[in-house]
Design a protein around this motif. Structure first.
Motif, short mmCIF file in Angstrom:
data_model
loop_
_atom_site.label_atom_id
_atom_site.label_comp_id
_atom_site.label_asym_id
_atom_site.label_seq_id
_atom_site.Cartn_x
_atom_site.Cartn_y
_atom_site.Cartn_z
N PRO A 1 0.80 -1.23 0.00
CA PRO A 1 0.00 0.00 0.00
C PRO A 1 0.83 1.28 0.00
O PRO A 1 0.27 2.36 0.14
CB PRO A 1 -0.80 -0.13 1.30
N TYR A 2 2.17 1.16 -0.12
CA TYR A 2 3.02 2.34 -0.04
C TYR A 2 3.84 2.50 -1.32
O TYR A 2 4.17 1.53 -1.98
CB TYR A 2 3.99 2.23 1.15
N GLU A 3 4.19 3.75 -1.61
CA GLU A 3 5.13 4.04 -2.69
C GLU A 3 6.45 4.45 -2.08
O GLU A 3 6.50 5.27 -1.16
CB GLU A 3 4.62 5.16 -3.59
N GLY A 4 7.53 3.86 -2.57
CA GLY A 4 8.85 4.20 -2.05
C GLY A 4 9.86 3.13 -2.37
O GLY A 4 9.68 2.32 -3.28
N THR A 5 10.93 3.10 -1.58
CA THR A 5 12.03 2.18 -1.81
C THR A 5 12.00 1.06 -0.78
O THR A 5 11.89 1.31 0.42
CB THR A 5 13.38 2.91 -1.72
N VAL A 6 12.09 -0.19 -1.24
CA VAL A 6 12.10 -1.34 -0.34
C VAL A 6 13.41 -1.35 0.44
O VAL A 6 14.50 -1.36 -0.15
CB VAL A 6 11.94 -2.65 -1.13
N THR A 7 13.31 -1.32 1.76
CA THR A 7 14.51 -1.33 2.60
C THR A 7 14.77 -2.68 3.23
O THR A 7 15.89 -2.95 3.67
CB THR A 7 14.39 -0.27 3.71
#
Length: 418
Positions: free
Chosen positions: A53-59
């Motif tokens: 459900p989020y937009e961004g970079t997988v950490t």
């Protein structure tokens, strides 16, 4: 600094409490969009892809392929894109879960592997301790599922060498301990094999056990001359669309359920009521690589024979490919089990809880039979009906079974009706 958000294993419904990781769809460092699938998991119902459900970079990614995670466990953490950080709380976690198409159903079983620290990370609750080597040494924190697996197999986790990050004991470690014969009470049973009951098999086992515990079932039998049924199948299949024996039996079973509604019902033990259903949702047993599944033809009483046949074929194919949705495996009001395809004459079917009846059909085989007053070789089938004695007495169940037998012997009038 952009916020870090955790995407946790959502509650997919139908009482599911855990899921097994089948395949990762993203790597650490990948940029993901809202609702982009990040992992493929298998539950007791089906294999699905879970969208983040989020937009961004997988950490980080949590869990190895083959590992079972409980609902609520962290799957991935994402460093949220700054301009989207104000909206992340508005996204419904777990929305958009979708079944995996057949082409992506390649199953990867868990094998003992070592994961580098930069590819897979463990939950932040892991205690960073050295690997346990002695019976008195502390045990690295493990998931409740791993602890349960160890407990039911009699494994002392203090004796298990963890291969996870910082000595974490994984499911594969416990399974190796079992295979190595480290159980104190099985040192002389070198050929003993223990197979965990999980996923689809666990769901089946739980349902069958509950049926036996709660339902006072009775089984009755009758033999029927199925020669005309096979003739009808051949006549109806002479056109472009093939009609199978299962579809013919399904049509007859649905008609019997409408004629004897006592068996198209369920018992509400809490309310002390018998609930009779207006529609017939016909379940039928389908053997798959995962075990016996029961797809459901909803409102089968409203279908023509052609529609019923097409829907049975579609659901059977979905069962074999592992793409049945939860709704396609729930809601049955009565079940048909054609175990004759396995070459047996009869059985005592176990009712598919919480239904009230299951019709079993044995193999159709040539036998001596009195036909029109003379001994002849006919195609004979044995029918078995297991029913809940709380919903009716034997006279109703016998009437249902006799109705099915009579229409197997004279099928054309019924199955040609709209």
């Amino acid at each position: 600094m952009s916020p870090i958000r955790e995407f946790r294993l959502p509650d997919i419904g139908e009482g599911l409490i855990d899921a097994e990781i089948v395949r990762w769809l993203v790597d650490i460092g990948d940029h993901v969009q809202v609702d982009q699938p990040v992992v493929e998991v298998e539950t007791a119902k089906a294999t699905v892809e879970l969208p983040c459900p989020y937009e961004g970079t997988v950490t980080s990614r949590v869990g190895a392929v083959g590992e079972i995670l409980a609902v609520g466990s962290t799957l991935v953490t994402v460093e949220v894109t700054p301009e989207r950080s104000q909206d992340v709380g508005k996204v419904l976690v777990g929305s958009g879960v979708r079944a995996v198409p057949p082409r992506s159903r390649r199953r990867v079983r868990s094998v003992p592997v070592h994961h580098a620290a930069n590819t897979v990370v463990r939950p932040t609750s892991v205690t960073h301790t050295t690997p346990p080597a002695l019976a008195g040494a502390p045990v690295a924190v493990v998931s409740p599922l791993v602890r349960r697996l160890a407990r039911v197999n009699g494994i002392d986790l203090r004796t298990v060498q963890g291969t996870g990050a910082c000595g974490l004991v994984l499911r594969a470690d416990v399974e190796r301990a079992v295979a190595a014969g480290r159980r104190a009470d099985a040192v002389d049973c070198t050929e003993t094999e223990r197979i965990p009951i999980r996923s689809v098999r666990k769901k089946i086992a739980d349902k069958l056990s509950r049926s036996r515990r709660e339902i006072p079932d009775v089984t009755c039998w009758v033999d029927a001359d199925a020669t005309n049924l096979l003739t009808a199948r051949d006549v109806l299949s002479s056109a472009t669309e093939r009609t199978g024996v299962l579809a013919l039996l399904a049509r007859i079973c649905v008609a019997a359920a409408l004629r004897f509604p006592e068996l198209n019902s369920t018992v509400d033990t809490g309310g002390q009521e018998i609930i009779r259903f207006a529609n017939v949702n016909l379940g039928f047993a389908a053997q798959t690589d995962k075990g016996l599944l029961v797809p459901v033809v909803h409102k089968a009483n409203r279908m023509t024979l052609s529609q019923l046949s097409s829907e049975i074929r579609r659901l059977a194919e979905s069962a074999r490919s592992g793409t049945l949705t939860p709704s396609e495996m729930t809601g049955a009001t009565i079940t048909l089990n054609n175990y004759g395809r396995y070459g047996i004459d009869g059985a005592t079917p176990i009712i598919n809880h919480p239904e009230a009846a299951m019709l079993g059909v044995g193999r159709i085989v040539a036998k001596p039979w009195v036909h029109d007053g003379e001994l002849a070789v006919r195609q004979v089938v044995q029918l078995g009906l297991t029913f809940d004695h709380r919903v009716c007495n034997g006279d109703v169940a016998s009437g249902f079974l006799r109705y099915v037998a009579d229409h197997i012997e004279q099928p054309l009038k019924l199955i040609s009706a709209p």
